[in-house]
Design an enzyme around this catalytic site. Structure first.
Site, short mmCIF file in Angstrom:
data_model
loop_
_atom_site.label_atom_id
_atom_site.label_comp_id
_atom_site.label_asym_id
_atom_site.label_seq_id
_atom_site.Cartn_x
_atom_site.Cartn_y
_atom_site.Cartn_z
CB CYS A 84 -4.51 4.05 13.71
SG CYS A 84 -4.87 5.14 15.12
CB CYS B 74 11.20 -0.63 8.26
SG CYS B 74 10.56 0.19 6.79
#
Length: 363
Positions: A176, A54
């Site tokens: 990131c 998730c």
């Protein structure tokens, strides 16, 4: 024995207590087996129900870890998490239909209240303080990732005495952000290695640096080993174990994902061959083999030279104290390592134990 002590005993084989303060996850891992032993007892519990895949859960992870670290010493509150991929029935029991779901279980109750607030460590801490009657502030957790800029990039990344992994990132990049907690764990795992640097650079802010190294997307990871400061693309997996395997293979280190030295740490194959000769020699022959071991150890360089000195010292002690010395010393070091000691001492004793084990192998 408390429930928390029982929990750590179950996981003791995986997370050695001597490293607990530095590397252990401060968020308690809850399962179908231990959920009702930990939750609904004599303290309130905040529980995150999540799925490993998730994206929202990955984004929450660093905030939730900060929360766990901050409430670690709050005896009246537990911060826990449940992997709903592994424990579907437990998540179904508490009405979890989306991820992450955060629920508060009051002291002595298994009837939860759903947390609906912001997903920052500060906002969740305020909620837990109100529900649990605590007054905990979010602790600032220092990062082990070295921050690079145009001013220090060459000095650090291009240092020919260091192996350096660099992440080129952008603050707005979702991938990131997802990588950030894993990358921090990589840096933590290798923070004791003086020759290994885990670093990052904001390539959106410092675009010239990104362009210089051909960065066209985020995150881009490049490895700058001691022998190639032009940089090499890192194309491996982005799980913690993938990074750890890569660093160990490229840098000659022997760390696991928790930063502990493995059983291979300190072992020098060339010296192991001499040790086997030492063990099979007669008492008279051992002195000649010992001199050979000294000569081979003196040829070593870098970290191997340090290990060589331990080999020589171990052989000398075996000569002076008899054949049972190595076996007894290994047992003594194992007892010490089972206690809570500093990371530096744990490294020192693990290296000695590993090397001494080669002398005890055939005893």
């Amino acid at each position: 024995m408390s429930r928390l002590q029982s929990f750590w005993l179950v996981f003791g084989a995986l997370v050695v207590l001597l490293f607990a303060s530095a590397f252990a996850d401060d968020v308690v891992v809850l399962t179908e087996d231990n959920f009702e032993k930990e939750v609904g007892q004599d303290r309130g519990a905040l529980v995150e129900f999540y799925a490993p895949w998730c994206g929202h859960c990955k984004k929450l992870a660093p905030e939730y870890e900060k929360l766990g670290a901050s409430f670690k010493k709050a005896k009246s509150v537990l911060i826990g998490k449940v992997d709903c991929d592994e424990h579907k029935s437990l998540c179904s029991k508490y009405g979890v239909s989306g991820y992450p779901t955060i629920q508060w279980f009051p002291k002595g109750s298994l009837e939860p209240k759903k947390y609906e607030g912001a997903r920052t460590a500060e906002a969740i801490a305020e909620y837990v303080n109100n529900e649990g009657g605590t007054n905990v502030k979010i602790a600032a957790i220092p990062s082990n990732v070295v921050v690079l800029t145009p001013e220090n990039f060459d000095e650090i990344a291009l240092d020919e005495k260091k192996d350096v992994l660099v992440e080129f990132y952008a603050p707005w990049c979702g991938h990131c952000k997802n990588l950030a907690p894993t990358y921090e764990k990589v840096a933590t795992a290798f923070k004791q290695e003086e020759d290994v640097v885990i670093a990052n650079v904001d390539a959106d802010k410092y675009r010239d640096l990104g362009e210089k190294y051909g960065v066209s997307g985020f995150p881009t990871l490049k490895f700058f080993p001691k022998n190639n400061k032009a940089g090499e693309d890192y194309d491996g997996g982005r799980d913690l174990d993938d990074f750890v395997t890569f660093i160990n293979e490229k840098c000659g280190t022997s760390r696991d994902a928790k930063g502990q030295l493995t059983s291979k740490a300190g072992i020098v194959e060339a010296l192991d061959t001499v040790v086997k000769e030492f063990l099979s020699a007669t008492n008279e022959e051992k002195k000649a083999v010992f001199k050979k071991l000294e000569e081979e150890a003196n040829k070593l360089e870098g970290s191997a030279a340090r290990y060589g000195k331990i080999y020589v010292k171990a052989a000398k002690s075996c000569l002076d104290k008899g054949s049972d010395y190595a076996k007894n010393e290994v047992l003594r070091l194992e007892r010490i390592l089972a206690k809570s000691i500093s990371t530096a001492k744990a490294d020192e004793f693990t290296l000695k134990k590993n090397i001494l084990s080669t002398f005890a192998a055939d005893q």
